[in-house]
Design a protein around this motif. Structure first.
Motif, PDB file in Angstrom:
ATOM      1  N   HIS A 153      17.549   4.642  -6.936  1.00  0.00           N
ATOM      2  CA  HIS A 153      17.257   4.348  -5.519  1.00  0.00           C
ATOM      3  C   HIS A 153      17.910   3.044  -5.040  1.00  0.00           C
ATOM      4  N   THR A 154      19.110   2.777  -5.546  1.00  0.00           N
ATOM      5  CA  THR A 154      19.799   1.543  -5.134  1.00  0.00           C
ATOM      6  C   THR A 154      20.775   1.755  -3.976  1.00  0.00           C
ATOM      7  N   LEU A 155      21.029   3.019  -3.594  1.00  0.00           N
ATOM      8  CA  LEU A 155      21.886   3.236  -2.428  1.00  0.00           C
ATOM      9  C   LEU A 155      21.247   2.627  -1.185  1.00  0.00           C
ATOM     10  N   ALA A 156      19.932   2.822  -1.052  1.00  0.00           N
ATOM     11  CA  ALA A 156      19.214   2.253   0.098  1.00  0.00           C
ATOM     12  C   ALA A 156      19.282   0.729   0.075  1.00  0.00           C
ATOM     13  N   MET A 157      19.248   0.145  -1.120  1.00  0.00           N
ATOM     14  CA  MET A 157      19.347  -1.308  -1.259  1.00  0.00           C
ATOM     15  C   MET A 157      20.709  -1.809  -0.783  1.00  0.00           C
ATOM     16  N   THR A 158      21.774  -1.083  -1.124  1.00  0.00           N
ATOM     17  CA  THR A 158      23.114  -1.522  -0.719  1.00  0.00           C
ATOM     18  C   THR A 158      23.296  -1.427   0.790  1.00  0.00           C
ATOM     19  N   VAL A 159      22.690  -0.413   1.405  1.00  0.00           N
ATOM     20  CA  VAL A 159      22.806  -0.240   2.856  1.00  0.00           C
ATOM     21  C   VAL A 159      21.996  -1.299   3.603  1.00  0.00           C
ATOM     22  N   ALA A 160      20.829  -1.654   3.038  1.00  0.00           N
ATOM     23  CA  ALA A 160      19.931  -2.598   3.714  1.00  0.00           C
ATOM     24  C   ALA A 160      20.351  -4.057   3.536  1.00  0.00           C
ATOM     25  N   ALA A 161      21.255  -4.330   2.590  1.00  0.00           N
ATOM     26  CA  ALA A 161      21.656  -5.722   2.321  1.00  0.00           C
ATOM     27  C   ALA A 161      22.182  -6.395   3.584  1.00  0.00           C
ATOM     28  N   GLY A 162      21.692  -7.621   3.818  1.00  0.00           N
ATOM     29  CA  GLY A 162      22.133  -8.382   4.985  1.00  0.00           C
ATOM     30  C   GLY A 162      21.382  -8.054   6.256  1.00  0.00           C
ATOM     31  N   THR A 163      20.395  -7.141   6.172  1.00  0.00           N
ATOM     32  CA  THR A 163      19.573  -6.799   7.336  1.00  0.00           C
ATOM     33  C   THR A 163      18.130  -7.206   7.078  1.00  0.00           C
ATOM     34  N   SER A 164      17.294  -7.031   8.078  1.00  0.00           N
ATOM     35  CA  SER A 164      15.878  -7.384   7.932  1.00  0.00           C
ATOM     36  C   SER A 164      15.147  -6.438   6.973  1.00  0.00           C
ATOM     37  N   TRP A 165      15.792  -5.282   6.667  1.00  0.00           N
ATOM     38  CA  TRP A 165      15.181  -4.323   5.737  1.00  0.00           C
ATOM     39  C   TRP A 165      15.404  -4.710   4.279  1.00  0.00           C
ATOM     40  N   ALA A 166      16.231  -5.698   4.030  1.00  0.00           N
ATOM     41  CA  ALA A 166      16.590  -6.055   2.651  1.00  0.00           C
ATOM     42  C   ALA A 166      15.375  -6.444   1.814  1.00  0.00           C
ATOM     43  N   GLN A 167      14.379  -7.072   2.458  1.00  0.00           N
ATOM     44  CA  GLN A 167      13.202  -7.528   1.693  1.00  0.00           C
ATOM     45  C   GLN A 167      12.431  -6.353   1.080  1.00  0.00           C
ATOM     46  N   ASN A 168      12.562  -5.154   1.686  1.00  0.00           N
ATOM     47  CA  ASN A 168      11.890  -3.977   1.117  1.00  0.00           C
ATOM     48  C   ASN A 168      12.488  -3.572  -0.227  1.00  0.00           C
ATOM     49  N   HIS A 169      13.699  -4.033  -0.490  1.00  0.00           N
ATOM     50  CA  HIS A 169      14.392  -3.660  -1.731  1.00  0.00           C
ATOM     51  C   HIS A 169      14.623  -4.873  -2.633  1.00  0.00           C
ATOM     52  N   ALA A 170      13.865  -5.943  -2.385  1.00  0.00           N
ATOM     53  CA  ALA A 170      14.059  -7.192  -3.146  1.00  0.00           C
ATOM     54  C   ALA A 170      13.845  -6.979  -4.642  1.00  0.00           C
ATOM     55  N   HIS A 171      12.868  -6.117  -4.998  1.00  0.00           N
ATOM     56  CA  HIS A 171      12.599  -5.882  -6.428  1.00  0.00           C
ATOM     57  C   HIS A 171      13.772  -5.167  -7.105  1.00  0.00           C
ATOM     58  N   LEU A 172      14.435  -4.268  -6.362  1.00  0.00           N
ATOM     59  CA  LEU A 172      15.601  -3.576  -6.926  1.00  0.00           C
ATOM     60  C   LEU A 172      16.784  -4.532  -7.070  1.00  0.00           C
ATOM     61  N   TYR A 173      16.947  -5.403  -6.080  1.00  0.00           N
ATOM     62  CA  TYR A 173      18.036  -6.379  -6.161  1.00  0.00           C
ATOM     63  C   TYR A 173      17.829  -7.302  -7.364  1.00  0.00           C
ATOM     64  N   GLU A 174      16.595  -7.760  -7.546  1.00  0.00           N
ATOM     65  CA  GLU A 174      16.279  -8.642  -8.667  1.00  0.00           C
ATOM     66  C   GLU A 174      16.548  -7.938 -10.005  1.00  0.00           C
ATOM     67  N   ARG A 175      16.212  -6.651 -10.051  1.00  0.00           N
ATOM     68  CA  ARG A 175      16.449  -5.864 -11.267  1.00  0.00           C
ATOM     69  C   ARG A 175      17.950  -5.782 -11.580  1.00  0.00           C
ATOM     70  N   ASN A 176      18.785  -5.585 -10.545  1.00  0.00           N
ATOM     71  CA  ASN A 176      20.234  -5.515 -10.744  1.00  0.00           C
ATOM     72  C   ASN A 176      20.800  -6.872 -11.149  1.00  0.00           C
ATOM     73  N   LEU A 177      20.285  -7.940 -10.544  1.00  0.00           N
ATOM     74  CA  LEU A 177      20.754  -9.290 -10.890  1.00  0.00           C
ATOM     75  C   LEU A 177      20.413  -9.616 -12.338  1.00  0.00           C
ATOM     76  N   ARG A 178      19.161  -9.372 -12.729  1.00  0.00           N
ATOM     77  CA  ARG A 178      18.737  -9.652 -14.119  1.00  0.00           C
ATOM     78  C   ARG A 178      19.511  -8.778 -15.106  1.00  0.00           C
ATOM     79  N   GLY A 179      19.754  -7.531 -14.713  1.00  0.00           N
ATOM     80  CA  GLY A 179      20.496  -6.629 -15.602  1.00  0.00           C
ATOM     81  C   GLY A 179      21.919  -7.093 -15.836  1.00  0.00           C
ATOM     82  N   LEU A 180      22.589  -7.542 -14.769  1.00  0.00           N
ATOM     83  CA  LEU A 180      23.964  -8.035 -14.900  1.00  0.00           C
ATOM     84  C   LEU A 180      24.005  -9.322 -15.720  1.00  0.00           C
ATOM     85  N   GLN A 181      23.024 -10.190 -15.502  1.00  0.00           N
ATOM     86  CA  GLN A 181      22.940 -11.407 -16.323  1.00  0.00           C
ATOM     87  C   GLN A 181      22.723 -11.045 -17.794  1.00  0.00           C
ATOM     88  N   GLY A 182      21.847 -10.061 -18.033  1.00  0.00           N
ATOM     89  CA  GLY A 182      21.574  -9.619 -19.408  1.00  0.00           C
ATOM     90  C   GLY A 182      22.807  -9.060 -20.093  1.00  0.00           C
TER      91      GLY A 182
END
Length: 449
Positions: free
Chosen positions: A27-56
Motif C-alpha cells: 500500500h505504498t502507491l498511495a504514500m507516493t501520491v500523497a507525498a508533499g500534500t496534506s494527506w501525507a500524514q495519513n501515510h507517515a507510518h509507511l514512510y517511516e517503514r521505508n526509511l528504516r528499511g533503506l537504512q537497514g
C-alpha cells in the motif's frame, strides 16, 4: 562471563535473490501520491517503514554511499534520499570505510515513473510463478489446482534450499520445460540405481537406507517443480496468454496506433480473453496513447467487452497516477529522442529473438546511463553534500543500490541479475523496493488511490 559476542542484525528487509531485497511493505502507491500534500500524514507510518528499511539495507551491507541521487519528478523519492543523507551525516553508525574510486551510488526511484512493467505478463520462472500463482515469503499456494496432491498444496520456492530453482529461476518458459525434463530423467536414472530389487546383501541394504532420505527429498523436489510447471502451462492455455502477452509487448515497445487500436478492439470483443487481461490491455493502450488515442472510446469498448465499471474507472486512476503529467520522462523515450531512435533502429535491424521478452524496464536505461557517468542531473539530481566527487553527475560508481518506492517487479530483478552476470565493467547492482509487485497486487493498490 558466558556472553562471548554481541552482533546486531537488521531485520527490516527480506533478501529474495542475491541482488534483490524487499521490505514487504504494501500500500505504498498511495504514500507516493500523497507525498508533499496534506494527506501525507495519513501515510507517515509507511514512510517511516521505508526509511528504516533503506537504512537497514545500507547498514546490513555495511555501505556508505559516495553519492545519493533521486528521481526529480518524485516528492517522496527526494524526501527519502534527503532523510537517508541526514541520518548518515548525524549517526556515527554509518561510518564505514569507503572506496577511493567510484564507490557506491544510492539511487532512489519511484514506481510511478514506470507503471508499464508491473502490468506485463511474465515468462521467466520466478516472475511467472509470482504473476500467475503468487510467490510470497518464498511460498507458492497450489491448493485448488487440478491434479495436485495434498503434500504439494503449499510448497517452498527458495534459491537457498532448492538448487534447481536457483539455477533456473531466470530461465524462460521454453528453457524451463527442457530443464524439468532433464531433472526427471536424472531422477529416474537414480531411482533405477537404487531399486529395492537390487538389494542382495546387507551392505546394499545399508547403502540404500543411507541414500533413502536424499532420494525422498529429491522425489518431493521433482514432484514440486513438475506440479508448478503443469499448473503454469494450464493457466497459459486457459487464459490464451501467448496471444495476449505478444500484444502487451507490442503496446509496451512500439508506436503503431492504428494497428494497436484495431487489435485491442478485437481482444476486447474476444470471449477467449479473460477480464483481467482485457483490463491490463486497456491500461497499457491508455498509457501509450494518452494524448493521441480516444481513451473514452476505449473505456466504452472495455465495458462492452465485459470489464466491470469499477475496473474501467481504473483507466482514469492509472492516468492520474502514472500518466504523462505525473511520471518522470523516459518511459517511452520522451527525454532522449536519439536513444529512442537508436533503440527502434537496433530492434528493426537485429530483430527480436523472443517476442515475449522485447520489453526492457525503464530502470535498465537508468542503469546504463549511470555506469557511463551520463545520468542527467536534471532528471536525477544529487543530494547536496552527499557526494565526495566535485562532479557527481559524471561519477562512474563501483556499485549501485537502487531503491524503488512503491515496489519493484521480478522482471526488473531478472534484467538486473542478467546485467550482473554479463556486465564487463564489473559494476554490481542491487535492487530493493517497498514490495515485489505482480499485476494483481499493483492494480489492488491502484484501486485504493
Amino acid at each position: 562471563e558466558r556472553v562471548r559476542q554481541v552482533q546486531e542484525f537488521y531485520g527490516d528487509f527480506v533478501p529474495i535473490n542475491e541482488d534483490l531485497l524487499t521490505l514487504q511493505c504494501r500500500h505504498t502507491l498511495a504514500m507516493t501520491v500523497a507525498a508533499g500534500t496534506s494527506w501525507a500524514q495519513n501515510h507517515a507510518h509507511l514512510y517511516e517503514r521505508n526509511l528504516r528499511g533503506l537504512q537497514g539495507m545500507l547498514l546490513s551491507l555495511r555501505r556508505k554511499p559516495s553519492a545519493i541521487r533521486y528521481a526529480a519528478n518524485s516528492v517522496v523519492a527526494q524526501q527519502l534520499a534527503r532523510d537517508v543523507h541526514d541520518s548518515i551525516v548525524s549517526d556515527q553508525v554509518f561510518h564505514f570505510r569507503q572506496s577511493r574510486s567510484g564507490g557506491l551510488l544510492l539511487l532512489v526511484l519511484d514506481r510511478r515513473d514506470d507503471p508499464v512493467t508491473p502490468l506485463l505478463s511474465q515468462w521467466t520462472y520466478q516472475a511467472m510463478v509470482h504473476e500467475l500463482l503468487g510467490l510470497n515469503n518464498h511460498r507458492v499456494i497450489l491448493r485448488g489446482a487440478p491434479n495436485v496432491s495434498k503434500d504439494l498444496e503449499e510448497v517452498v520456492l527458495s534459491a537457498n534450499q532448492d538448487d534447481f530453482f536457483k539455477t533456473n529461476r531466470h530461465k524462460n518458459f521454453g528453457e524451463l520445460g527442457e530443464a524439468i525434463q532433464a531433472l526427471l530423467k536424472e531422477y529416474q536414472k537414480q531411482t533405477q540405481q537404487h531399486n529395492t530389487s537390487n538389494l542382495n546383501t546387507i551392505e546394499d541394504m545399508q547403502n540404500f537406507m543411507d541414500k533413502f532420505p536424499e532420494l525422498r527429498s529429491r522425489s518431493h523436489n521433482v514432484s514440486k517443480h513438475v506440479a508448478i510447471m503443469g499448473e503454469l502451462a494450464r493457466l497459459v492455455d486457459v487464459c490464451s496468454l501467448m496471444d495476449v502477452s505478444q500484444f502487451e509487448q507490442e503496446l509496451a515497445c512500439a508506436d503503431d496506433q492504428s494497428a494497436h487500436t484495431r487489435e485491442l478492439m478485437e481482444k476486447l470483443n474476444s470471449p477467449t480473453v479473460k477480464i483481467p487481461d482485457k483490463l491490463r490491455l486497456g491500461l497499457l493502450y491508455s498509457l501509450r496513447y494518452e494524448n493521441s488515442g480516444n481513451v473514452h472510446l476505449i473505456q466504452q469498448a472495455m465495458g462492452k467487452g465485459g470489464v466491470p465499471p469499477d475496473m474501467v474507472d481504473l483507466v482514469n486512476v492509472m492516468l492520474r497516477y502514472g500518466g504523462f503529467k505525473s511520471r518522470g520522462p523516459g518511459l517511452y523515450g520522451e527525454h532522449n529522442l536519439v536513444t529512442k531512435m537508436t533503440k527502434n533502429f537496433m530492434t528493426s535491424v537485429q530483430g527480436v529473438s523472443n517476442v515475449y521478452s522485447q520489453h526492457v524496464p525503464l530502470v535498465m536505461d537508468t542503469i546504463q546511463s549511470a555506469i557511463k557517468g551520463k545520468l542527467p542531473s536534471k532528471i536525477y539530481p544529487c543530494i547536496s553534500g552527499s557526494s565526495r566527487s566535485l562532479s557527481p553527475e559524471t561519477m562512474i560508481p563501483e556499485e549501485i543500490i537502487i531503491f524503488m518506492v512503491g515496489g519493484v517487479t521480478y522482471e526488473e530483478a531478472t534484467k538486473i541479475s542478467e546485467f550482473n552476470g554479463t556486465n564487463p565493467t564489473k559494476i554490481k547492482i542491487i535492487l530493493g523496493g517497498s514490495t515485489v509487485h505482480n499485476s494483481t497486487s499493483f492494480l489492488e493498490e491502484l484501486k485504493a488511490l
